[in-house]
Every structure is written in structure tokens, then in C-alpha cells.
Design a protein around this motif. Structure first.
Motif, mmCIF file in Angstrom:
data_model
loop_
_atom_site.group_PDB
_atom_site.id
_atom_site.type_symbol
_atom_site.label_atom_id
_atom_site.label_comp_id
_atom_site.label_asym_id
_atom_site.label_seq_id
_atom_site.Cartn_x
_atom_site.Cartn_y
_atom_site.Cartn_z
ATOM 1 N N MET A 231 0.830 -1.214 0.000
ATOM 2 C CA MET A 231 0.000 0.000 0.000
ATOM 3 C C MET A 231 0.859 1.256 0.000
ATOM 4 S SD MET A 231 -2.969 -1.225 -0.234
ATOM 5 C CE MET A 231 -3.848 -2.766 0.064
ATOM 6 N N ASN A 232 1.952 1.234 0.715
ATOM 7 C CA ASN A 232 2.828 2.401 0.759
ATOM 8 C C ASN A 232 3.417 2.681 -0.621
ATOM 9 O OD1 ASN A 232 4.132 4.472 2.414
ATOM 10 N ND2 ASN A 232 6.031 3.371 1.981
ATOM 11 N N THR A 233 3.788 1.621 -1.337
ATOM 12 C CA THR A 233 4.323 1.788 -2.686
ATOM 13 C C THR A 233 3.260 2.286 -3.657
ATOM 14 O OG1 THR A 233 5.970 0.052 -2.336
ATOM 15 C CG2 THR A 233 5.435 0.600 -4.621
ATOM 16 N N GLU A 234 2.063 1.670 -3.601
ATOM 17 C CA GLU A 234 0.994 2.034 -4.528
ATOM 18 C C GLU A 234 0.556 3.487 -4.346
ATOM 19 O OE1 GLU A 234 -0.626 0.238 -7.066
ATOM 20 O OE2 GLU A 234 1.180 -0.958 -6.781
ATOM 21 N N ALA A 235 0.574 3.975 -3.118
ATOM 22 C CA ALA A 235 0.108 5.337 -2.837
ATOM 23 C C ALA A 235 1.253 6.334 -2.727
ATOM 24 C CB ALA A 235 -0.729 5.351 -1.568
ATOM 25 N N GLY A 236 2.399 6.006 -3.290
ATOM 26 C CA GLY A 236 3.496 6.974 -3.351
ATOM 27 C C GLY A 236 4.129 7.284 -2.014
ATOM 28 N N GLY A 237 4.234 6.285 -1.138
ATOM 29 C CA GLY A 237 4.921 6.474 0.137
ATOM 30 C C GLY A 237 4.166 7.297 1.155
ATOM 31 N N LYS A 238 2.829 7.223 1.124
ATOM 32 C CA LYS A 238 2.028 8.079 1.994
ATOM 33 C C LYS A 238 1.555 7.409 3.287
ATOM 34 C CE LYS A 238 2.151 11.693 -0.643
ATOM 35 N NZ LYS A 238 2.851 12.912 -0.190
ATOM 36 N N LEU A 239 1.853 6.140 3.487
ATOM 37 C CA LEU A 239 1.420 5.508 4.737
ATOM 38 C C LEU A 239 2.284 5.971 5.912
ATOM 39 C CD1 LEU A 239 0.561 1.719 4.212
ATOM 40 C CD2 LEU A 239 -0.865 3.482 5.223
ATOM 41 N N MET B 284 -5.660 0.063 5.407
ATOM 42 C CA MET B 284 -4.342 0.625 5.096
ATOM 43 C C MET B 284 -4.412 1.438 3.812
ATOM 44 S SD MET B 284 -1.344 -2.089 5.969
ATOM 45 C CE MET B 284 -1.434 -3.162 7.403
ATOM 46 N N ALA B 285 -5.081 0.892 2.814
ATOM 47 C CA ALA B 285 -5.235 1.625 1.558
ATOM 48 C C ALA B 285 -5.964 2.935 1.788
ATOM 49 C CB ALA B 285 -5.995 0.764 0.548
ATOM 50 N N ARG B 286 -6.981 2.891 2.616
ATOM 51 C CA ARG B 286 -7.773 4.090 2.904
ATOM 52 C C ARG B 286 -6.915 5.176 3.555
ATOM 53 N NH1 ARG B 286 -13.027 5.565 3.267
ATOM 54 N NH2 ARG B 286 -13.657 6.923 4.978
ATOM 55 N N ILE B 287 -6.112 4.784 4.543
ATOM 56 C CA ILE B 287 -5.231 5.747 5.219
ATOM 57 C C ILE B 287 -4.258 6.362 4.215
ATOM 58 C CG2 ILE B 287 -3.319 5.943 6.858
ATOM 59 C CD1 ILE B 287 -4.788 3.962 8.657
ATOM 60 N N ALA B 288 -3.641 5.510 3.377
ATOM 61 C CA ALA B 288 -2.664 6.000 2.407
ATOM 62 C C ALA B 288 -3.311 6.969 1.415
ATOM 63 C CB ALA B 288 -2.037 4.823 1.664
ATOM 64 N N LEU B 289 -4.509 6.644 0.952
ATOM 65 C CA LEU B 289 -5.181 7.492 -0.033
ATOM 66 C C LEU B 289 -5.650 8.809 0.573
ATOM 67 C CD1 LEU B 289 -7.179 4.694 -1.846
ATOM 68 C CD2 LEU B 289 -5.304 6.039 -2.821
ATOM 69 N N LEU B 290 -6.075 8.771 1.827
ATOM 70 C CA LEU B 290 -6.469 10.010 2.494
ATOM 71 C C LEU B 290 -5.248 10.910 2.717
ATOM 72 C CD1 LEU B 290 -9.083 8.698 5.088
ATOM 73 C CD2 LEU B 290 -9.533 10.073 3.051
ATOM 74 N N GLU B 291 -4.116 10.291 3.028
ATOM 75 C CA GLU B 291 -2.888 11.068 3.162
ATOM 76 C C GLU B 291 -2.470 11.649 1.814
ATOM 77 O OE1 GLU B 291 -0.742 11.822 5.951
ATOM 78 O OE2 GLU B 291 -2.709 11.422 6.811
ATOM 79 N N LEU B 292 -2.675 10.888 0.748
ATOM 80 C CA LEU B 292 -2.327 11.356 -0.586
ATOM 81 C C LEU B 292 -3.168 12.556 -1.001
ATOM 82 C CD1 LEU B 292 -0.780 10.733 -3.328
ATOM 83 C CD2 LEU B 292 -2.841 9.463 -3.970
ATOM 84 N N SER B 293 -4.477 12.473 -0.753
ATOM 85 C CA SER B 293 -5.378 13.538 -1.194
ATOM 86 C C SER B 293 -5.342 14.750 -0.271
ATOM 87 C CB SER B 293 -6.807 13.010 -1.283
ATOM 88 O OG SER B 293 -7.305 12.680 0.001
#
Length: 380
Positions: free
Chosen positions: A76-84, A133-142
Motif C-alpha cells: 500500500m505504501n508503494t501504490e500510494a506513493g509512500g504516503k502511509l 491501510m489503503a484508505r489511510i494512504a489514499l487520504l494522506e495522498l489527497s
């Protein structure tokens, strides 16, 4: 002095297989210490980026999943550009029903007191943790306002896609296309729907998030993974239509048209097994109320569905009247006979008396699909 340090380390935890099993629930330096039920004051299993809090009687589950959860963090960290966040805490609540994530603290709470969890606790824990985990990473991304329905709906949908990709269960997403196809036939889909209502505080499964899932899958196929992820990042700053134009260089209406064409042309299979045919939903019986319906009345279609063990099955279900081509969505029902799904099918005025046929299609939580045909009668 050296012996004292060794004694302290031994008392606090044992290092096994690269993971630290602690006997006390003490948060690490700089980590939040959220309130939790007393059951969490027992122990935890820790990897490099994941800390699991779980009742000691269920510690075997944490031991079985910690390595996979660590791989999930990496994915998830890789897919979301290191945002976790560097450290994710997973609280396994055996009495709770709610699953939720707090992006600010990096804490995920997973409620295990659900029928879906009882069927396969390990799969439920992994699927829920991956989605959160995906949700956290995507919220951090946006970095956007999650109260905005269009952003919330898109984050829910992409979280489902990422979770299924990590779990290697993308075949399950066929169920999202089936659900979106029927939802569109009930009330036409459109991008405006995302502004009218998105996800709730608890992320939905892929069937409930079907419109967003199919929209993002269409975008990825047409514009690529990177641009689709940039769309979610843009949604933190702009509206959906503006973000589509900014990222894809196309007006929203054109992108919407391509998505809806795929949804409407999707060929719904009569049967689709994600795993094996033995895991397909089973229709134990159908109850029609009334047995003979009059034109202008409503036919209640009760579907008693189960898994192969005979346990009541929670599914997404649609009923299609083959005569009128009307589609209705079933809702959970409950009576003295047990749990079932109920669909209320209006019979149009002027319908001639005779025998007609309806089709029921069910999509289970794994994404398996099955359809049945049933006859009903209308009074002359």
C-alpha cells in the motif's frame, strides 16, 4: 548493569522470527495511545511497520498474519506513493462490529463480531486491514476533506481495488460490475451521484462501492494507473469534474460516457465462482407474497439464501421481472423463518392474468454470482 538490561528486554518481549511479541501494551515513542477495550490490555505482535493489539486467546491469529500485514504495508505504501505512516496499529476487537481507520494516528480498529468474520476470521482480518491501510494512504495522498461525498466515495472505491489487488482476489471485482449494471438499470448512474452521496464512516465493501470501483477501473484501463491515482490526489483540492479535466485532459461528460457504456454493456453471467462451484450462493427456497398477485399490486419476493453449510448468507441481490424488464434491489429481511432477502416487485396496471417469470441474481461477499428463475402468477 549489562545483566539488568538483558533482564529488562526479556521481561518486555521475545524476538521470534523477526517479530516482537510483547506481554504489555505500551505504545512506542511518539505513537498515540488511543482508548481501547480492556481486552486489548493483554499483548501485541509487532513487525517493522505494523503493531497488532489482540486478546491473548487469539494471539495465534496475530502470529499467522503479522508477516502478511507487513507485506501489505509495503504494498500500500508503494501504490500510494509512500504516503502511509511509518507505523500502523491494528486493534482487533472481538466484541465490536465496526471497522474504521484514523489516518491522523495510523490506528485501524477491526470489529470481528460479524457473520462475515465468523466464516473465516483470518480472511476477514486480512481483507479489512488491507482495505483500511489503503484508505489511510489514499487520504494522506489527497489531504482533502473526507466529508466531501465525491472524495469519500472515490477513496472507498480505490481502497477496495487496492485491497483486492494485494489479496490477489481481483476476480471478485466482477461482482462490482454486476452490481453497478443492475443499479444503473434501477436508476441511471452518473458522476453527479458521487456528489450526492458517498461512503459512510465505515468503508463499504466492493458491492456497495460498485459504481466507484467500476468508474476507477475504467479510468485505469483508459488513462493508466498513475493518472488515476493523480485523480484522487487532485480531488483533495478540486471538485470531481474539475479534477477529471485537470488530470485526464477530457471533459467529465466524455469520461462519464465511456464508463457508463462499459457498465451498460456488461454481460451478467448466470454463474460465476470466485473459488469453486461449491462456494456459490445457494437458494434454499423462494416465498412469494401473495401467491397470486393482481395487476397494480406489489409482489414481495423473499429469497432464503445460504452457504454450503446451510448458514444464512448476507448477499447483494437483485430481482428482474422478465416481462416488464423492471429491476428491483433486495434488502435484508427478518421473520420467524430466519434471515432472508426481500425484493418488492411492482406489477404494472393492466397486466393480463397468467404465468410470468422473474430472475433473482445474488452476489456474495466473495464476489461469486448466481442467478435463478422463478415463476409467479397474476390474477385475471
Amino acid at each position: 548493569m549489562q545483566g539488568s538490561k538483558k533482564h529488562t528486554v526479556a521481561r518486555r518481549g521475545i524476538l521470534t522470527g523477526g517479530f516482537l511479541v510483547l506481554a504489555a501494551l505500551m505504545p512506542g515513542p511518539g505513537e498515540p495511545s488511543p482508548a481501547a477495550p480492556a481486552q486489548y490490555g493483554i499483548g501485541q505482535i509487532v513487525s517493522e511497520h505494523v503493531r497488532i493489539r489482540i486478546p491473548s486467546s487469539r494471539e495465534w491469529l496475530a502470529r499467522e498474519t503479522i508477516a502478511e500485514l507487513e507485506r501489505c504495508w509495503q504494498f500500500m505504501n508503494t501504490e500510494a506513493g509512500g504516503k502511509l505512516p511509518r507505523r500502523i496499529q491494528v486493534h482487533v476487537d472481538w466484541e465490536g462490529r465496526e471497522t474504521r481507520a484514523d489516518a491522523g494516528s495510523g490506528v485501524i480498529a477491526i470489529g470481528m463480531n460479524r457473520s462475515e468474520a465468523a466464516h473465516d476470521v483470518r480472511a476477514w482480518l486480512m481483507r479489512s486491514a488491507a482495505r483500511e491501510m489503503a484508505r489511510i494512504a489514499l487520504l494522506e495522498l489527497s489531504r482533502g476533506d473526507t466529508a466531501r461525498a465525491e472524495l469519500s466515495a472515490m477513496v472507498d472505491a480505490m481502497s477496495e481495488i487496492f485491497a483486492h489487488e494485494f489479496m490477489r482476489t481481483t476476480r471478485s471485482l466482477t461482482g462490482a460490475w454486476v452490481a453497478a449494471h443492475f443499479i444503473d438499470r434501477i436508476q441511471p448512474l452518473g458522476l453527479a451521484a458521487f456528489a450526492a452521496g458517498g461512503g459512510g464512516p465505515e468503508p463499504r465493501d466492493f458491492r456497495a462501492a460498485a459504481p466507484g470501483v467500476t468508474f476507477l477501473l475504467t479510468c485505469r484501463e483508459t488513462y493508466g494507473r498513475e493518472k488515476t491515482l493523480r485523480l484522487l490526489e487532485s480531488l483533495g483540492k478540486r471538485g470531481l469534474a474539475e479534477s477529471i479535466l485537470h488530470v485526464f485532459g477530457r471533459i467529465a461528460a466524455a469520461v462519464e460516457h465511456g464508463w457508463l457504456r462499459k457498465v451498460r454493456e456488461f454481460a451478467v453471467p448466470q454463474e460465476f465462482a470466485v473459488r469453486g462451484e461449491e462456494d456459490l450462493p445457494i437458494l434454499q427456497r423462494t416465498v412469494l407474497v401473495p401467491e397470486t398477485v393482481r395487476a397494480g399490486e406489489t409482489l414481495a419476493v423473499r429469497l432464503f439464501l445460504s452457504d454450503r453449510q446451510g448458514n444464512p448468507l448476507a448477499v447483494e441481490a437483485f430481482v428482474i421481472d422478465e416481462s416488464s424488464n423492471r429491476v428491483v434491489r433486495a434488502r435484508p429481511g427478518q421473520d420467524e423463518s430466519g434471515r432472508h432477502m426481500i425484493a418488492e416487485l411492482p406489477i404494472e396496471s393492466g397486466r393480463p392474468g397468467g404465468q410470468y417469470v422473474l430472475q433473482a441474481t445474488a452476489i456474495d461477499a466473495a464476489g461469486s454470482i448466481r442467478s435463478w428463475r422463478e415463476s409467479y402468477r397474476t390474477a385475471p
